[in-house]
Design a protein around this motif. Structure first.
Motif, PDB file in Angstrom:
ATOM      1  N   ARG A   1      63.372  -8.867  -4.620  1.00 31.09           N
ATOM      2  CA  ARG A   1      63.947  -8.234  -5.887  1.00 31.09           C
ATOM      3  C   ARG A   1      63.009  -7.134  -6.922  1.00 31.09           C
ATOM      4  O   ARG A   1      61.762  -6.951  -6.073  1.00 31.09           O
TER       5      ARG A   1
ATOM      6  N   SER B   1      62.511  -5.655 -10.326  1.00 26.72           N
ATOM      7  CA  SER B   1      62.870  -5.544 -11.978  1.00 26.72           C
ATOM      8  C   SER B   1      62.238  -4.700 -12.290  1.00 26.72           C
ATOM      9  O   SER B   1      61.704  -3.546 -11.922  1.00 26.72           O
TER      10      SER B   1
ATOM     11  N   GLU C   1      67.221  -7.218 -11.876  1.00 26.85           N
ATOM     12  CA  GLU C   1      67.090  -7.443 -12.494  1.00 26.85           C
ATOM     13  C   GLU C   1      66.280  -6.913 -13.589  1.00 26.85           C
ATOM     14  O   GLU C   1      65.505  -5.482 -13.118  1.00 26.85           O
ATOM     15  N   GLU C   2      66.255  -6.844 -14.980  1.00 29.29           N
ATOM     16  CA  GLU C   2      65.739  -5.938 -15.689  1.00 29.29           C
ATOM     17  C   GLU C   2      64.979  -6.712 -16.669  1.00 29.29           C
ATOM     18  O   GLU C   2      65.151  -8.222 -17.696  1.00 29.29           O
TER      19      GLU C   2
ATOM     20  N   CYS D   1      57.649  -8.214 -19.890  1.00 30.46           N
ATOM     21  CA  CYS D   1      56.801  -8.238 -18.201  1.00 30.46           C
ATOM     22  C   CYS D   1      55.801  -8.667 -18.180  1.00 30.46           C
ATOM     23  O   CYS D   1      54.277  -8.923 -17.720  1.00 30.46           O
TER      24      CYS D   1
ATOM     25  N   PHE E   1      57.302 -11.557 -10.099  1.00 36.58           N
ATOM     26  CA  PHE E   1      57.147 -10.476 -10.094  1.00 36.58           C
ATOM     27  C   PHE E   1      57.469  -9.462  -8.439  1.00 36.58           C
ATOM     28  O   PHE E   1      56.607 -10.533  -7.805  1.00 36.58           O
TER      29      PHE E   1
END
Lengths: 230, 375
Positions: free
Chosen positions: B207, B209, B241-242, B248, B259
């Motif tokens: 992933r 981010s 993803e954002e 965060c 994460f």
């Protein structure tokens, strides 16, 4: 994992925009950040006054003046000026990346922290995460004529329908913010009663919402707080 | 803990096999195997080494010993920071040093203390500008055996290193009012996003981010996000993803296992990468790799030069060693890299030989020898 004995308050300037936009092309985008002496002094004054009135020992200015020499330099200058008027309160400065690193390893070294807008957001959210999450962190926005109190940190959970339906939202943050409001209105005894009750409920551990590891509903927590009021 | 290491190894090995079989066009941009390395007749890869100041030379010596013991095919070309300003580079780093990195395409740098004074650029800034180091990559993983409040941290922060809030464009409008400009360009954002996804793919990450504040800074962070989205479409197998920066930060301190790879513009990257370093034990243990145009990779130890313990054989070489490991990964020498990484992690996990900053009493040489024994 938990952080005991972290007890710090964070102030950030809310008025100055890091969002003045320019017309942009597909290739380039510019954003301006404005720092003024007036606003920096204002927030520094509030921070030191708060520290003084609440028996706090240290005020730490969080900045990135090694890179943004003029902007954060101006912020620091204002803080130093105000610091000289409060000789009983210790003043120090810390760069924002070092600050975050210290927060996750030794948060107890911080007391009152004052920051410009953007870093304040980051630092407040980091500290909230350490303290237990957005559900427990109180906050307030103070102006010259008005003050609005709300949860101290937001993490995008606001307005989620499922919390409304399941009735499992954590009321602690808003309750503690109301206590802050009472203190602002100079009702310290009421504020103390509310805060102590909330703290006792959490300490007991019987009534905790999901984000604190329990499975009570909002109403159960509130009832427990009311029951614990002296 | 051993399970962690084993898991990471297996994952990386299998994914490497899959990826080397089917390389995408972008891989050629970053892959070191496609480059012509300046090598001597014995087929060694030349790498520039900047030992740096303070504890730099000792820990660089440590790295050299470990590499020799592990039979890594690297030939070091050492360069030292000069005592006079080189007019061609406007700093204490000579033109020859920079040319060496440009030629070898790979380097390792120890801590450098910028001497205080006027009339020259900071050493790190010189390196960054001259070599066009546009991405700073920090793999942050919990070291088994070195307990922090967070176990199971296993993420990578990739920070855009050339523009953003650190463009250095500030001016005073009137007395008491200062403006600071934040510049985001499509070119730089695309570049760092491309590298982030390439890194994720070649290291078996699932992933990516993108960290931003586009709800407030709609145009600047918006442009950054647009570029990330464009690149994400080219890698459908990697989840994208954002995450807003506030969220965060909160998630990182509550549950860092959420994460995987983080890609961010300059300011957030600076703060988040240091925050993540704090999660695993500080800058003394964190590896770091800077990627430049043309496939240049400069690994560096991001801690300070610690002049108070310089020359006393007390320094901890872990950060420089792990940075050298990430340099080896960049060179696709994955097996060798894993060998050294395992040796370092095992030594720290065992607990018998630890330097002062990790709570032990060993000297640098004892620690180094323990690592060599574990190879």
């Amino acid at each position: 994992m938990g952080f005991e004995s972290s007890n710090c308050k964070i102030f950030k300037k809310k008025l100055e925009a890091s969002s003045l936009k320019f017309p942009t092309t597909m290739m380039l985008s510019i954003s301006k950040s404005v720092i003024t002496k007036f606003c920096s002094e204002r927030i520094a004054k509030y921070a030191f006054e708060y520290a003084y009135l609440n028996n706090r020992k240290t005020v730490t200015a969080v900045h990135k003046a090694n890179i943004m020499k003029l902007a954060d330099g101006l912020f620091l200058e204002s803080c130093r000026e105000i610091a000289s008027r409060y000789p009983s309160i210790k003043y120090n400065e810390i760069i924002v990346d070092n600050c975050c690193m210290q927060l996750v390893s030794k948060p107890e070294q911080f007391d009152v922290m004052v920051t410009p807008n953007l870093y304040g957001n980051l630092v407040a959210n980091t500290a909230a995460g350490i303290a237990g999450g957005t559900g427990v962190m109180p906050g307030g926005n103070v102006g010259a004529d008005h003050a609005v109190f709300e949860q101290g940190a937001s993490a995008g959970n606001v307005g989620k329908q499922k919390f409304v339906e399941r009735k499992t939202a954590n009321p602690v943050a808003l309750l503690l913010s109301s206590a802050m409001m009472l203190r602002h209105l100079q009702f310290p005894s009421f504020a103390d009663r509310l805060e102590n009750s909330v703290k006792r409920v959490i300490l007991e551990g019987k009534y905790r919402t999901k984000d604190l590891g329990g499975n009570s509903t909002t109403q159960e927590v509130i009832d427990a707080v009311i029951a614990n009021l002296e | 803990m051993a399970l962690q290491i084993a898991k990471r190894l297996l994952h990386r090995r299998t994914t490497n096999e899959i990826f080397t079989a089917a390389r995408s066009p972008t891989v050629g941009l970053f892959s070191s195997l496609d480059r012509n390395y300046s090598s001597s007749s014995s087929n060694l890869i030349r790498a520039t080494l900047f030992p740096g100041d303070g504890i730099g030379p000792e820990i660089a010596e440590s790295v050299k010993q470990v590499f020799t013991a592990a039979e890594i095919p690297i030939e070091w070309e050492e360069h030292f920071v000069g005592t006079e300003v080189d007019p061609r580079t406007q700093s204490f780093l000579t033109w020859e040093s920079l040319e060496s990195v440009r030629r070898n395409k790979v380097g390792l740098k120890g801590p450098m203390a910028t001497p205080i004074g006027k009339g020259h650029r900071s050493l790190n800034l010189t390196l960054r500008k001259e070599l066009n180091l546009y991405a700073n990559v920090r793999p942050c993983y919990s070291l088994p055996g070195y307990k922090t409040r967070y176990d199971d941290v296993n993420l990578v922060t990739i920070r855009e290193n050339t523009e953003g809030e650190y463009s250095g464009l500030e001016h005073q409008v009137v007395r008491g009012v200062v403006e600071s400009l934040k510049i985001i360009t499509r070119q730089a954002s695309l570049r760092v996003a491309e590298y982030a996804f390439y890194y994720a793919k070649t290291h078996g990450r699932e992933r990516v981010s993108a960290v931003h504040k586009a709800n407030i800074m709609q145009k600047t962070d918006g442009l950054f996000l647009k570029c990330c989205r464009e690149v994400a479409e080219k890698y459908p197998e990697i989840k994208y993803e954002e995450v807003v920066i506030d969220n965060c930060c909160m998630m990182l301190v509550k549950n860092p296992t959420l994460f995987d790879v983080l890609v961010m513009p300059n300011l957030y990257g600076d703060i988040i990468s240091d925050l993540c370093a704090g999660l695993i034990g500080g800058l003394g243990l964190t590896p770091s790799l800077n990627i430049g145009e043309g496939g240049i990779a400069l690994a560096e130890a991001v801690h300070g030069s610690a002049p108070d313990i310089a020359g006393k054989n007390l320094a901890n070489p872990t950060a420089l060693l792990l940075s050298a490991v990430s340099m080896l990964h960049h060179l696709d020498l994955n097996e060798k890299a894993d060998k050294i990484q395992d040796a370092v992690l095992k030594t720290i996990a065992e607990g018998r030989y630890r330097t002062g900053d990790l709570g032990g009493t060993s000297t640098t040489s004892e620690f180094t020898n323990a690592i060599i024994d574990h190879l």
